[in-house]
Scaffold this active site. Structure first.
Site, PDB file in Angstrom:
ATOM      1  N   ARG A 206       0.854  -1.187   0.000  1.00 38.74           N
ATOM      2  CA  ARG A 206       0.000   0.000   0.000  1.00 38.74           C
ATOM      3  C   ARG A 206       0.894   1.243   0.000  1.00 38.74           C
ATOM      4  O   ARG A 206       1.866   1.318   0.758  1.00 38.74           O
ATOM      5  CB  ARG A 206      -0.938   0.021   1.219  1.00 38.74           C
ATOM      6  CG  ARG A 206      -2.078  -0.993   1.142  1.00 38.74           C
ATOM      7  CD  ARG A 206      -3.062  -0.605   0.058  1.00 38.74           C
ATOM      8  NE  ARG A 206      -4.221  -1.483  -0.025  1.00 38.74           N
ATOM      9  CZ  ARG A 206      -4.356  -2.478  -0.886  1.00 38.74           C
ATOM     10  NH1 ARG A 206      -3.360  -2.750  -1.712  1.00 38.74           N
ATOM     11  NH2 ARG A 206      -5.463  -3.205  -0.923  1.00 38.74           N
ATOM     12  N   GLU A 234      -1.486   8.036  -4.824  1.00 41.39           N
ATOM     13  CA  GLU A 234      -2.027   7.383  -6.015  1.00 41.39           C
ATOM     14  C   GLU A 234      -3.504   7.757  -6.227  1.00 41.39           C
ATOM     15  O   GLU A 234      -4.280   7.767  -5.268  1.00 41.39           O
ATOM     16  CB  GLU A 234      -1.882   5.876  -5.822  1.00 41.39           C
ATOM     17  CG  GLU A 234      -2.270   5.015  -6.983  1.00 41.39           C
ATOM     18  CD  GLU A 234      -2.108   3.531  -6.666  1.00 41.39           C
ATOM     19  OE1 GLU A 234      -3.007   2.759  -7.004  1.00 41.39           O
ATOM     20  OE2 GLU A 234      -1.082   3.145  -6.050  1.00 41.39           O
ATOM     21  N   HIS A 251       0.424  -0.097 -10.139  1.00 36.07           N
ATOM     22  CA  HIS A 251      -0.375  -0.890  -9.191  1.00 36.07           C
ATOM     23  C   HIS A 251      -0.864  -2.181  -9.848  1.00 36.07           C
ATOM     24  O   HIS A 251      -2.054  -2.510  -9.807  1.00 36.07           O
ATOM     25  CB  HIS A 251      -1.568  -0.070  -8.676  1.00 36.07           C
ATOM     26  CG  HIS A 251      -2.122  -0.580  -7.375  1.00 36.07           C
ATOM     27  ND1 HIS A 251      -2.795   0.221  -6.482  1.00 36.07           N
ATOM     28  CD2 HIS A 251      -2.120  -1.821  -6.822  1.00 36.07           C
ATOM     29  CE1 HIS A 251      -3.177  -0.495  -5.435  1.00 36.07           C
ATOM     30  NE2 HIS A 251      -2.776  -1.742  -5.622  1.00 36.07           N
TER      31      HIS A 251
END
Length: 355
Positions: A206, A234, A251
């Site tokens: 994360r 993000e 990602h």
């Protein structure tokens, strides 16, 4: 039955078309109006499931085909008596192979280092424990930190010891802000200062686990090799950050065909249990057959020869950098990369090992 599904879910039609009408949407822009009269909501991590999205809806089930749950307001979901599930571990193998591919892309000679190379793993859940097993198959020395679990096959150490002794550090923790061991900004100015200047840092967990401003400052001093698949802000990623990072990807660390299919399978199974349907479908029946690259050679020999063919991580890096616009990554371009991502296959598809 009305089913709302993230357009990026794999094999949605195969698993769910027998149960009703499926309406596919961009997961990041789902609204209350989109879901209020639906019976089921199938999502990934870009959808924030909160009071605003699900209040006074007809939803009976929410399935997230993801490992993490930090995008789900579980208290609110359960308050509204909606059944929910996630897909813990669905893409763990894909993330493991992503990390090893990134390391070998940076330093191909690591395949010959054996125990002279120490991999530090922060977090020994589904991904971290599998990464430890795979790294041991490569004869690497593995140390790990996780205050919540003990794994008999891993040498577990305190965080300070891992930071100071690892040649590469890979992060595999959920994002938490409370409790005795919060992971938000776990990697900060203080922890970065404890690492050797040439220690490789990889984050495929994360984004906010790493304090971006502290990372930028550290990189300006050390020029260490860093691999980021996730980012604190993000999908807003600055050009300044990109210019300092050795490998960047949008990602997609867990974006294998098997990982995505397995995630949909897991929420399909939970969906069937919720609505008392028979779950008689298996994702493996939908996968194409690959050449058996691993059958005649050992793991290291195959990786030396085929690692870039199995997964070209530099292509992902270049595609993300091409999304720069006015000093930062364009959000629509970032999402488009993820939506149109050519799902790679896991090593097992080629006859290789899995942890």
């Amino acid at each position: 039955m009305k089913i709302i599904a993230d357009e990026n879910l794999a094999f949605t039609e195969y698993f769910f078309s027998d149960f009703g009408d499926i309406y596919q949407h961009a997961g990041r822009t789902l609204t209350h109006q989109d879901v209020e009269d639906a019976d089921a909501l199938l999502i990934r991590s870009v959808t924030q499931v909160n009071h605003q999205l699900i209040e006074k809806s007809q939803l009976k089930y929410i399935g997230s085909a993801t490992i993490g749950t930090d995008h789900l307001d579980i208290t609110e979901i359960e308050k509204q008596k909606i059944k929910w599930s996630n897909a813990a571990g669905c893409n763990a193998q894909a993330v493991v192979e992503y990390v090893i591919t990134a390391l070998l892309n940076l330093k191909p000679q690591l395949l010959d280092q054996n125990e002279n190379f120490t991999l530090g793993i922060i977090g020994l859940g589904n991904v971290g424990s599998r990464l430890a097993t795979m790294a041991q198959l490569l004869n690497w020395n593995v140390i790990a930190y996780d205050p919540f679990v003990e794994r008999c096959h891993v040498n577990q150490v305190e965080l300070n010891s891992l930071l100071q002794n690892a040649d590469a550090i890979s992060i595999h923790v959920p994002l938490t802000k409370t409790g005795d061991y919060p992971t938000y900004h776990l990697i900060n100015a203080s922890t970065l200062a404890q690492m050797k200047p040439d220690t490789i840092l990889i984050n495929s967990a994360r984004g906010p686990v790493i304090a971006e401003s502290a990372l930028i400052e550290d990189l300006q001093k050390t020029n260490r090799a860093v691999v980021l698949d996730v980012f604190e802000h993000e999908p807003e990623i600055s050009e300044e950050l990109l210019n300092l990072i050795r490998i960047v990807t949008p990602h997609i660390a867990g974006y294998s065909l098997e990982g995505k299919a397995r995630g949909t399978q897991m929420i399909y199974d939970a969906f069937c249990q919720t609505f008392n349907y028979k779950n008689d479908k298996e994702f493996e029946t939908q996968l194409p057959v690959c050449d058996a690259l691993f059958n005649t050679q050992d793991l290291k020999s195959v990786l030396k020869r085929y690692i870039s063919e199995i997964y070209d991580i530099q292509r992902d890096d270049q595609n993300l950098r091409a999304c720069l616009k006015d000093g930062k990554v364009d959000q629509k371009a970032f999402d488009y990369l993820r939506k149109t991502y050519p799902l790679r296959r896991e090593w097992a598809a080629y006859g290789g090992p899995k942890a």
